[in-house]
Write an enzyme that holds these catalytic residues in place. Structure first.
Site, PDB file in Angstrom:
ATOM      1  N   PRO A 149       0.798  -1.231   0.000  1.00 23.91           N
ATOM      2  CA  PRO A 149       0.000   0.000   0.000  1.00 23.91           C
ATOM      3  C   PRO A 149       0.834   1.286   0.000  1.00 23.91           C
ATOM      4  CG  PRO A 149      -0.764  -1.529   1.698  1.00 23.91           C
ATOM      5  CD  PRO A 149       0.463  -2.131   1.107  1.00 23.91           C
ATOM      6  N   LYS A 150       1.872   1.343   0.796  1.00 23.11           N
ATOM      7  CA  LYS A 150       2.675   2.568   0.896  1.00 23.11           C
ATOM      8  C   LYS A 150       3.443   2.838  -0.396  1.00 23.11           C
ATOM      9  CE  LYS A 150       6.303   5.235   2.199  1.00 23.11           C
ATOM     10  NZ  LYS A 150       7.376   5.026   1.254  1.00 23.11           N
ATOM     11  N   VAL A 151       4.085   1.806  -0.920  1.00 18.57           N
ATOM     12  CA  VAL A 151       4.845   1.964  -2.165  1.00 18.57           C
ATOM     13  C   VAL A 151       3.908   2.353  -3.309  1.00 18.57           C
ATOM     14  CG1 VAL A 151       6.190   0.698  -3.894  1.00 18.57           C
ATOM     15  CG2 VAL A 151       6.786   0.514  -1.477  1.00 18.57           C
ATOM     16  N   ASP A 162       1.140   4.044  -3.072  1.00 15.58           N
ATOM     17  CA  ASP A 162       0.780   5.457  -2.891  1.00 15.58           C
ATOM     18  C   ASP A 162       1.898   6.383  -3.370  1.00 15.58           C
ATOM     19  OD1 ASP A 162      -1.844   5.323  -1.937  1.00 15.58           O
ATOM     20  OD2 ASP A 162      -1.178   4.881   0.100  1.00 15.58           O
ATOM     21  N   CYS A 163       3.142   6.012  -3.122  1.00  5.27           N
ATOM     22  CA  CYS A 163       4.270   6.828  -3.586  1.00  5.27           C
ATOM     23  C   CYS A 163       4.314   6.883  -5.107  1.00  5.27           C
ATOM     24  CB  CYS A 163       5.597   6.279  -3.044  1.00  5.27           C
ATOM     25  SG  CYS A 163       5.800   6.553  -1.280  1.00  5.27           S
TER      26      CYS A 163
END
Length: 292
Positions: A217-219, A221-222
């Site tokens: 999820p974080k990657v 979003d980036c």
DNA sequence: AAACAGGAACCAC
DNA sequence: GTGGTTCCTGTT
């Protein structure tokens, strides 16, 4: 703002909301380095240049006038950051955070380079990520000579497909090496299409990206925020997690809750808010003692 | 020199 | 779907 030619490149005249350090040292990009005099040299889409700021003018040494639209887009120069800051300043914490990152701009980087770079970012720190991305470029990208020195473009999927897991481990990718090989293959062979993903809305594009190996999820979003123009994305890394828990939420809320809260609270400006908060968190380290 | 920093995969539940 | 453990490497 206007753009002029000069002997060694091009000049952006009278640029607002533009601070080199805030733009290139805020974790969104990995290929720009401070030359110790406040100027930044690096490579974007095969173009090696040096940025030098003088008052409200920005010199792009090595920049070509026929690339002016490229640089306007890359540097997001058509966006009114003053307006974004005004909107975000209604929130007291953001008002303070903005002071620490006045001149941030969100770059429009290449999706493939951004995707691979952020796979490497998992469980990793910025200097290590930069080193691995540099090694990959030197081994698989194309050489560019600038100011008498060698630079390398970031490889496209075809060129990176020559990389083996072993070679990528040598580049410093560690346990992420097999993810890079597999995801590059998915893209090269057309099972994943970054241009198509870019055309989707933020939620659907996110769903597609996390199907790929090495992208959580974080990657995702980036990648959405830094290369696909999805400014309502809200990547939650450890720093943003710390500020959010400190100023808005309980110390034990999950990453997903923080993400949902940020997107809900800041809406179409969530990505910009995230950048100011990230910068703020790093400035606060040591001073106020953010927890965790 | 052992502890720590940093997100995703993977496996239980 | 949530929670715990492992992955790698440099720094303190």
């Amino acid at each position: 703002m206007e753009i002029l030619e000069y002997s060694e490149g091009i000049i952006l005249k009278d640029v607002k909301d533009f601070e080199l350090k805030h733009i290139f040292d805020c974790g969104q990009c990995f290929r720009w380095n401070d030359d110790r005099d406040g100027s930044y040299t690096g490579v974007a889409s095969g173009r090696a240049v040096r940025f030098i700021k003088d008052g409200s003018d920005v010199y792009i040494k090595g920049g070509k006038i026929h690339d002016k639209d490229f640089w306007i887009h890359y540097l997001d120069l058509n966006r009114d950051y003053g307006k974004i800051k005004d909107e975000l300043s209604k929130d007291e914490t953001l008002k303070e955070a903005i002071k620490h990152g006045e001149g941030i701009r969100i770059l429009n980087q290449e999706p493939f380079e951004t995707l691979i770079s952020f796979i490497i970012s998992a469980n990793n720190r910025i200097p290590m990520i930069k080193r691995a991305v540099e090694n990959i470029s030197r081994n698989f990208g194309e050489k560019i000579i600038f100011e008498g020195r060698e630079y390398y473009s970031f490889p496209d999927p075809e060129r990176l497909s020559y990389a083996t897991v072993e070679k990528l481990e040598e580049c410093g990718c560690g346990f992420r090496a097999p993810y890079i090989v597999e995801t590059t293959r998915e893209i090269l062979e057309g099972r994943a299409d970054l241009e198509h993903i870019k055309s989707l809305d933020t939620d659907n594009a996110h769903r597609e990206l996390i199907k790929l190996k090495g992208i959580g999820p974080k990657v995702a979003d980036c990648i959405l925020l830094f290369s696909m123009g999805k400014h309502d994305a809200f990547p939650v890394d450890v720093w943003v997690k710390r500020v959010m828990q400190h100023f808005y939420l309980a110390p034990d809320v999950s990453l997903k809750k923080i993400r949902d809260f940020g997107r809900e609270k800041f809406g179409k400006n969530a990505g910009f808010a995230q950048q100011y908060l990230f910068y703020y968190a790093r400035d606060l380290k040591g001073k106020e003692g953010l927890k965790n």
